[in-house]
Design a protein around this motif. Structure first.
Motif, PDB file in Angstrom:
ATOM      1  N   GLY A  32       2.128   2.356  -5.802  1.00 14.36           N
ATOM      2  CA  GLY A  32       3.332   1.530  -5.777  1.00 14.36           C
ATOM      3  C   GLY A  32       3.803   1.311  -4.356  1.00 14.36           C
ATOM      4  N   HIS A  33       4.204   0.086  -4.061  1.00 14.48           N
ATOM      5  CA  HIS A  33       4.678  -0.250  -2.716  1.00 14.48           C
ATOM      6  C   HIS A  33       5.634  -1.434  -2.791  1.00 14.48           C
ATOM      7  CE1 HIS A  33       0.986  -2.645  -3.353  1.00 14.48           C
ATOM      8  NE2 HIS A  33       1.660  -3.596  -2.723  1.00 14.48           N
ATOM      9  N   VAL A  34       6.214  -1.761  -1.662  1.00 13.44           N
ATOM     10  CA  VAL A  34       7.130  -2.893  -1.567  1.00 13.44           C
ATOM     11  C   VAL A  34       6.296  -4.141  -1.291  1.00 13.44           C
ATOM     12  CG1 VAL A  34       9.090  -3.891  -0.347  1.00 13.44           C
ATOM     13  CG2 VAL A  34       8.964  -1.406  -0.700  1.00 13.44           C
ATOM     14  N   GLU A  35       6.454  -5.145  -2.130  1.00 11.67           N
ATOM     15  CA  GLU A  35       5.706  -6.386  -1.933  1.00 11.67           C
ATOM     16  C   GLU A  35       6.071  -6.996  -0.583  1.00 11.67           C
ATOM     17  OE1 GLU A  35       4.679 -10.543  -4.237  1.00 11.67           O
ATOM     18  OE2 GLU A  35       5.860  -9.015  -5.238  1.00 11.67           O
ATOM     19  N   GLY A  36       5.060  -7.404   0.154  1.00  9.07           N
ATOM     20  CA  GLY A  36       5.271  -8.009   1.461  1.00  9.07           C
ATOM     21  C   GLY A  36       5.283  -7.023   2.615  1.00  9.07           C
ATOM     22  N   ALA A  37       5.279  -5.722   2.311  1.00 11.64           N
ATOM     23  CA  ALA A  37       5.256  -4.714   3.378  1.00 11.64           C
ATOM     24  C   ALA A  37       3.886  -4.708   4.052  1.00 11.64           C
ATOM     25  CB  ALA A  37       5.567  -3.331   2.813  1.00 11.64           C
ATOM     26  N   LEU A  38       3.878  -4.372   5.325  1.00  8.80           N
ATOM     27  CA  LEU A  38       2.640  -4.198   6.067  1.00  8.80           C
ATOM     28  C   LEU A  38       2.195  -2.755   5.864  1.00  8.80           C
ATOM     29  CD1 LEU A  38       0.539  -5.181   8.150  1.00  8.80           C
ATOM     30  CD2 LEU A  38       2.181  -4.535   9.939  1.00  8.80           C
ATOM     31  N   HIS A  39       0.951  -2.560   5.451  1.00  9.37           N
ATOM     32  CA  HIS A  39       0.439  -1.208   5.209  1.00  9.37           C
ATOM     33  C   HIS A  39      -0.487  -0.793   6.340  1.00  9.37           C
ATOM     34  CE1 HIS A  39      -2.443   1.618   3.015  1.00  9.37           C
ATOM     35  NE2 HIS A  39      -1.352   2.287   3.298  1.00  9.37           N
ATOM     36  N   ILE A  40      -0.036   0.178   7.117  1.00 12.87           N
ATOM     37  CA  ILE A  40      -0.870   0.783   8.159  1.00 12.87           C
ATOM     38  C   ILE A  40      -0.676   2.298   8.054  1.00 12.87           C
ATOM     39  CG2 ILE A  40      -1.356   0.992  10.616  1.00 12.87           C
ATOM     40  CD1 ILE A  40      -0.184  -1.775  11.043  1.00 12.87           C
ATOM     41  N   PRO A  41      -1.676   3.030   7.556  1.00 10.04           N
ATOM     42  CA  PRO A  41      -1.536   4.489   7.461  1.00 10.04           C
ATOM     43  C   PRO A  41      -1.172   5.097   8.817  1.00 10.04           C
ATOM     44  CG  PRO A  41      -3.470   3.752   6.257  1.00 10.04           C
ATOM     45  CD  PRO A  41      -2.959   2.565   7.036  1.00 10.04           C
ATOM     46  N   ILE A  42      -0.424   6.175   8.780  1.00  8.62           N
ATOM     47  CA  ILE A  42       0.108   6.787   9.996  1.00  8.62           C
ATOM     48  C   ILE A  42      -0.969   7.031  11.052  1.00  8.62           C
ATOM     49  CG2 ILE A  42       0.003   9.132   9.046  1.00  8.62           C
ATOM     50  CD1 ILE A  42       2.585   9.737  10.663  1.00  8.62           C
ATOM     51  N   GLY A  43      -2.152   7.431  10.646  1.00 13.77           N
ATOM     52  CA  GLY A  43      -3.222   7.716  11.594  1.00 13.77           C
ATOM     53  C   GLY A  43      -3.782   6.493  12.299  1.00 13.77           C
ATOM     54  N   GLU A  44      -3.402   5.297  11.837  1.00 11.46           N
ATOM     55  CA  GLU A  44      -3.913   4.059  12.424  1.00 11.46           C
ATOM     56  C   GLU A  44      -2.859   3.286  13.217  1.00 11.46           C
ATOM     57  OE1 GLU A  44      -5.735   1.681   9.365  1.00 11.46           O
ATOM     58  OE2 GLU A  44      -6.671   3.425   8.438  1.00 11.46           O
ATOM     59  N   VAL A  45      -1.627   3.743  13.214  1.00 12.71           N
ATOM     60  CA  VAL A  45      -0.530   2.983  13.826  1.00 12.71           C
ATOM     61  C   VAL A  45      -0.776   2.701  15.306  1.00 12.71           C
ATOM     62  CG1 VAL A  45       1.924   3.041  14.450  1.00 12.71           C
ATOM     63  CG2 VAL A  45       1.206   3.672  12.136  1.00 12.71           C
ATOM     64  N   VAL A  46      -1.163   3.694  16.071  1.00 14.74           N
ATOM     65  CA  VAL A  46      -1.345   3.508  17.508  1.00 14.74           C
ATOM     66  C   VAL A  46      -2.422   2.456  17.777  1.00 14.74           C
ATOM     67  CG1 VAL A  46      -2.028   4.627  19.664  1.00 14.74           C
ATOM     68  CG2 VAL A  46      -0.508   5.814  18.072  1.00 14.74           C
ATOM     69  N   ALA A  47      -3.547   2.533  17.067  1.00 15.18           N
ATOM     70  CA  ALA A  47      -4.648   1.594  17.281  1.00 15.18           C
ATOM     71  C   ALA A  47      -4.307   0.179  16.814  1.00 15.18           C
ATOM     72  CB  ALA A  47      -5.902   2.086  16.559  1.00 15.18           C
ATOM     73  N   GLY A  95      16.687   1.469  -7.010  1.00 11.57           N
ATOM     74  CA  GLY A  95      16.385   0.333  -7.868  1.00 11.57           C
ATOM     75  C   GLY A  95      15.805  -0.859  -7.128  1.00 11.57           C
ATOM     76  N   ARG A  96      15.266  -0.601  -5.939  1.00  5.44           N
ATOM     77  CA  ARG A  96      14.664  -1.688  -5.158  1.00  5.44           C
ATOM     78  C   ARG A  96      13.315  -2.052  -5.763  1.00  5.44           C
ATOM     79  NH1 ARG A  96      17.237  -2.446  -0.029  1.00  5.44           N
ATOM     80  NH2 ARG A  96      16.103  -4.411  -0.160  1.00  5.44           N
ATOM     81  N   PRO A  97      12.885  -3.317  -5.650  1.00  2.90           N
ATOM     82  CA  PRO A  97      11.643  -3.744  -6.301  1.00  2.90           C
ATOM     83  C   PRO A  97      10.393  -3.131  -5.688  1.00  2.90           C
ATOM     84  CG  PRO A  97      12.559  -5.515  -4.960  1.00  2.90           C
ATOM     85  CD  PRO A  97      13.568  -4.413  -4.964  1.00  2.90           C
ATOM     86  N   MET A  98       9.441  -2.855  -6.574  1.00  2.00           N
ATOM     87  CA  MET A  98       8.146  -2.310  -6.176  1.00  2.00           C
ATOM     88  C   MET A  98       7.055  -3.054  -6.928  1.00  2.00           C
ATOM     89  SD  MET A  98       9.040   1.789  -6.369  1.00  2.00           S
ATOM     90  CE  MET A  98       7.367   2.179  -6.739  1.00  2.00           C
ATOM     91  N   THR A  99       5.857  -3.012  -6.382  1.00  2.00           N
ATOM     92  CA  THR A  99       4.687  -3.597  -7.027  1.00  2.00           C
ATOM     93  C   THR A  99       3.540  -2.614  -6.891  1.00  2.00           C
ATOM     94  OG1 THR A  99       3.351  -5.607  -7.209  1.00  2.00           O
ATOM     95  CG2 THR A  99       3.862  -4.844  -4.982  1.00  2.00           C
ATOM     96  N   GLY A 100       2.429  -2.901  -7.541  1.00  7.35           N
ATOM     97  CA  GLY A 100       1.268  -2.012  -7.481  1.00  7.35           C
ATOM     98  C   GLY A 100       1.099  -1.289  -8.792  1.00  7.35           C
ATOM     99  N   GLY A 101       0.385  -0.192  -8.767  1.00  3.85           N
ATOM    100  CA  GLY A 101       0.205   0.605  -9.965  1.00  3.85           C
ATOM    101  C   GLY A 101      -0.892   0.114 -10.890  1.00  3.85           C
ATOM    102  N   GLY A 102      -1.683  -0.859 -10.437  1.00  2.93           N
ATOM    103  CA  GLY A 102      -2.756  -1.362 -11.282  1.00  2.93           C
ATOM    104  C   GLY A 102      -2.203  -2.030 -12.523  1.00  2.93           C
ATOM    105  N   ASP A 103      -2.676  -1.608 -13.693  1.00  2.00           N
ATOM    106  CA  ASP A 103      -2.228  -2.193 -14.955  1.00  2.00           C
ATOM    107  C   ASP A 103      -0.898  -1.611 -15.426  1.00  2.00           C
ATOM    108  OD1 ASP A 103      -4.461  -3.804 -15.072  1.00  2.00           O
ATOM    109  OD2 ASP A 103      -5.622  -2.334 -16.220  1.00  2.00           O
ATOM    110  N   GLY A 104      -0.501  -0.467 -14.866  1.00  2.00           N
ATOM    111  CA  GLY A 104       0.741   0.178 -15.293  1.00  2.00           C
ATOM    112  C   GLY A 104       1.890  -0.164 -14.375  1.00  2.00           C
ATOM    113  N   GLN A 105       2.990   0.520 -14.607  1.00  3.03           N
ATOM    114  CA  GLN A 105       4.176   0.344 -13.766  1.00  3.03           C
ATOM    115  C   GLN A 105       3.935   0.983 -12.398  1.00  3.03           C
ATOM    116  OE1 GLN A 105       6.928  -1.268 -14.247  1.00  3.03           O
ATOM    117  NE2 GLN A 105       6.649  -1.832 -16.382  1.00  3.03           N
TER     118      GLN A 105
END
Length: 109
Positions: A32-47, A95-105
């Motif tokens: 689950g994540h926020v739609e439109g968010a940029l995903h960069i795992p912590i270990g990749e932020v500097v690069a 109660g902020r919107p989230m997306t993801g989770g495959g077929d589930g919530q």
């Protein structure tokens, strides 16, 4: 712990059109994540620093620890960054919107 050193905001106060950076790992993002968010795992932020927008950046992880570290780094680099206190757990609780989770919530992993 980070409140005096790192700019922080509660999840309910993050503007709907904010630039969001999610620094969690791929399995957490997939659950689950926020739609439109940029995903960069912590270990990749500097690069991948060049991928970040120049606007104020709201940074999140699961509970706020990893994102606080990233915000501290970004601020030291002269960037305008704010930690989302409580991370995705606080986002979900507000109660902020989230997306993801495959077929589930979507859920916070």
């Amino acid at each position: 712990m980070f409140h005096t050193q790192v700019p922080t905001v509660d999840a309910a106060s993050v503007p709907a059109d904010a630039a969001l950076l999610d620094v969690r790992e791929q399995d957490e993002w997939d659950a689950g994540h926020v739609e439109g968010a940029l995903h960069i795992p912590i270990g990749e932020v500097v690069a991948r620093l060049a991928e970040l927008p120049d606007d104020r950046l709201y940074v999140m992880c699961r509970v706020g620890g990893r994102s606080a570290q990233v915000v501290q780094y970004l601020v030291a680099q002269g960037r305008d960054a704010v930690n989302i206190d409580g991370g995705m757990y606080a986002w979900e609780a507000a109660g902020r919107p989230m997306t993801g989770g495959g077929d589930g919530q979507p859920y916070v992993l």
